[in-house]
Design a protein around this motif. Structure first.
Motif, short mmCIF file in Angstrom:
data_model
loop_
_atom_site.label_atom_id
_atom_site.label_comp_id
_atom_site.label_asym_id
_atom_site.label_seq_id
_atom_site.Cartn_x
_atom_site.Cartn_y
_atom_site.Cartn_z
N LYS A 1 7.99 7.94 -6.71
CA LYS A 1 8.86 7.06 -6.10
C LYS A 1 8.96 6.08 -4.75
CE LYS A 1 12.30 7.37 -10.23
NZ LYS A 1 13.31 7.21 -10.39
N MET A 2 8.45 7.00 -3.70
CA MET A 2 8.70 6.34 -2.44
C MET A 2 7.02 5.84 -2.37
SD MET A 2 11.43 5.56 -0.76
CE MET A 2 11.24 5.40 0.96
N PHE A 3 6.38 7.31 -2.78
CA PHE A 3 5.18 6.91 -2.25
C PHE A 3 4.34 5.58 -2.87
CE2 PHE A 3 3.98 10.93 -0.74
CZ PHE A 3 2.99 10.32 1.19
N GLU A 4 4.96 5.22 -4.71
CA GLU A 4 5.10 3.93 -5.73
C GLU A 4 5.18 2.90 -4.42
OE1 GLU A 4 6.44 5.64 -9.49
OE2 GLU A 4 4.86 6.45 -9.75
N ARG A 5 6.54 3.39 -4.50
CA ARG A 5 6.95 1.72 -3.81
C ARG A 5 6.61 1.34 -2.60
NH1 ARG A 5 10.63 0.52 0.54
NH2 ARG A 5 11.00 2.88 0.42
N GLN A 6 6.70 2.42 -1.21
CA GLN A 6 5.79 1.94 -0.36
C GLN A 6 3.46 1.51 -0.48
OE1 GLN A 6 7.22 3.80 2.50
NE2 GLN A 6 6.36 3.70 4.40
N CYS A 7 3.62 2.58 -1.27
CA CYS A 7 2.27 1.52 -1.78
C CYS A 7 1.82 0.13 -1.69
CB CYS A 7 1.18 2.75 -2.66
SG CYS A 7 0.92 4.20 -1.62
N LYS A 8 3.08 -0.17 -3.38
CA LYS A 8 2.97 -1.39 -3.54
C LYS A 8 3.50 -2.60 -2.47
CE LYS A 8 5.23 -4.27 -7.06
NZ LYS A 8 6.29 -4.29 -6.88
N ASP A 9 4.05 -2.46 -1.79
CA ASP A 9 4.53 -3.00 -0.70
C ASP A 9 4.27 -3.38 0.35
OD1 ASP A 9 7.47 -3.22 -2.07
OD2 ASP A 9 8.51 -1.67 -0.34
N LEU A 10 2.97 -2.40 0.69
CA LEU A 10 2.56 -2.88 1.97
C LEU A 10 0.62 -2.73 1.77
CD1 LEU A 10 3.75 0.38 4.04
CD2 LEU A 10 3.97 -2.03 3.99
N GLY A 11 0.57 -3.29 0.17
CA GLY A 11 -0.83 -2.90 -0.28
C GLY A 11 -2.41 -1.58 0.45
N VAL A 12 -1.12 -0.53 0.16
CA VAL A 12 -1.88 0.66 0.04
C VAL A 12 -2.39 1.29 -1.30
CG1 VAL A 12 -1.66 3.18 1.27
CG2 VAL A 12 -1.08 0.65 2.64
N GLY A 13 -4.03 1.81 -1.12
CA GLY A 13 -3.67 2.11 -2.30
C GLY A 13 -3.34 4.23 -2.77
N TYR A 14 -2.80 4.01 -3.34
CA TYR A 14 -1.96 5.45 -4.09
C TYR A 14 -2.97 6.43 -3.65
CZ TYR A 14 0.95 8.11 -6.45
OH TYR A 14 2.23 9.52 -7.05
N PRO A 15 -2.29 7.33 -3.01
CA PRO A 15 -2.74 8.48 -1.92
C PRO A 15 -3.38 9.74 -3.21
CG PRO A 15 -0.70 9.16 -1.31
CD PRO A 15 -0.99 7.73 -2.21
N PHE A 16 -2.58 9.76 -5.08
CA PHE A 16 -2.63 10.69 -5.44
C PHE A 16 -3.19 10.86 -6.59
CE2 PHE A 16 1.40 11.05 -2.89
CZ PHE A 16 0.58 12.74 -2.64
N GLY A 17 -3.84 11.60 -7.09
CA GLY A 17 -4.37 11.14 -9.08
C GLY A 17 -2.91 10.70 -9.82
N PRO A 18 -3.25 10.94 -11.29
CA PRO A 18 -2.66 11.07 -11.58
C PRO A 18 -1.10 11.61 -12.51
CG PRO A 18 -4.56 11.07 -12.97
CD PRO A 18 -4.67 11.31 -11.94
N ARG A 19 -1.56 13.49 -11.63
CA ARG A 19 -0.90 13.87 -12.37
C ARG A 19 0.21 14.60 -11.19
NH1 ARG A 19 -3.05 12.57 -16.36
NH2 ARG A 19 -4.56 13.87 -17.83
#
Length: 180
Positions: free
Chosen positions: A107-125
Motif C-alpha cells: 500500500k505504501m508503494f501504491e500510494r507513493q507512486c500515485k502521489d509522486l507520479g512514479v511508475g509502480y516498480p513491481f509486477g502484478p503478483r
C-alpha cells in the motif's frame, strides 16, 4: 512474462511519528530492504538496503528510535523514483513475484507512486507472507513478524525495523513456507 525463479522479499521503513504527522507532512518510504529468495532451493540472497530521501516529511525522534535511521542517514539517499528504478534494473522487480509481511509495504508503494507520479516498480503478483504464515501454521490470527520468527524457532537476525534486516528475516520465513 513473470519469472518464478526468485521471489523478491521487500520491507520498507517509513517516516513516522508517535501521534499524527505534523501539519503538511505525510508518511513516506525512507528505506527499502530487499532480499531475494531462490524458489528452487529456498536459499536467501544478500540483503540490500536502499535509503530514500524524503521530500514531504522529516525523520522524527520517534522514527529514529524505532528504525535507528536519522535525518542525516536519509538525506544522502536517492529519490523515490531512483529507488524504484534500482528495483526494476537490479532486481527485475517488474518481472518477478514480490513478497512482504502484510499489506503495509504494498500500500505504501501504491500510494507513493500515485502521489509522486512514479511508475509502480513491481509486477502484478504479490505474496502476503503474514497471511501465508498464519494459514500454513493454522494460527487463529495473523501475528507480527517478530512473533512469527519466534514461532518458527528462530531469532531475529539484525535490527528489527531496519528494512534490509527485516527483509532478510521475512525471506527466511518465506523460504521455510515454500519448502513445506
Amino acid at each position: 512474462m513473470i519469472s518464478l525463479d526468485h521471489v523478491l522479499v521487500v520491507d520498507v521503513e517509513s517516516t513516522c511519528w508517535e501521534g499524527s504527522p505534523p501539519p503538511g507532512e505525510v508518511s513516506e518510504i525512507i528505506e527499502i530492504g530487499i532480499c531475494p529468495v531462490e524458489v528452487s532451493s529456498g536459499v536467501r540472497g544478500e540483503r540490500r538496503s536502499v535509503l530514500v530521501r524524503p521530500t514531504r516529511s522529516s525523520v522524527s525522534p520517534f522514527c529514529t528510535q524505532l528504525t535507528t535511521l536519522t535525518a542525516a542517514d536519509v538525506v544522502g539517499g536517492v529519490s523515490f523514483a531512483e529507488a524504484c528504478a534500482v528495483l526494476r534494473k537490479e532486481f527485475r522487480s517488474d518481472r518477478r513475484v514480490w513478497a512482504s509481511y502484510g499489506d503495509y509495504d504494498r500500500k505504501m508503494f501504491e500510494r507513493q507512486c500515485k502521489d509522486l507520479g512514479v511508475g509502480y516498480p513491481f509486477g502484478p503478483r504479490h505474496v502476503n507472507v503474514k497471511t501465508l504464515f498464519a494459514l500454513v501454521h493454522a494460527l487463529p490470527r495473523e501475528v507480527g513478524m517478530a512473533e512469527a520468527v519466534r514461532l518458527a524457532g528462530k531469532k531475529i537476525d539484525g535490527t528489527h525495523h531496519r528494512g534490509h534486516d527485516d527483509a532478510y528475516n521475512i525471506a527466511g520465513l518465506f523460504a521455510d513456507l515454500i519448502r513445506k
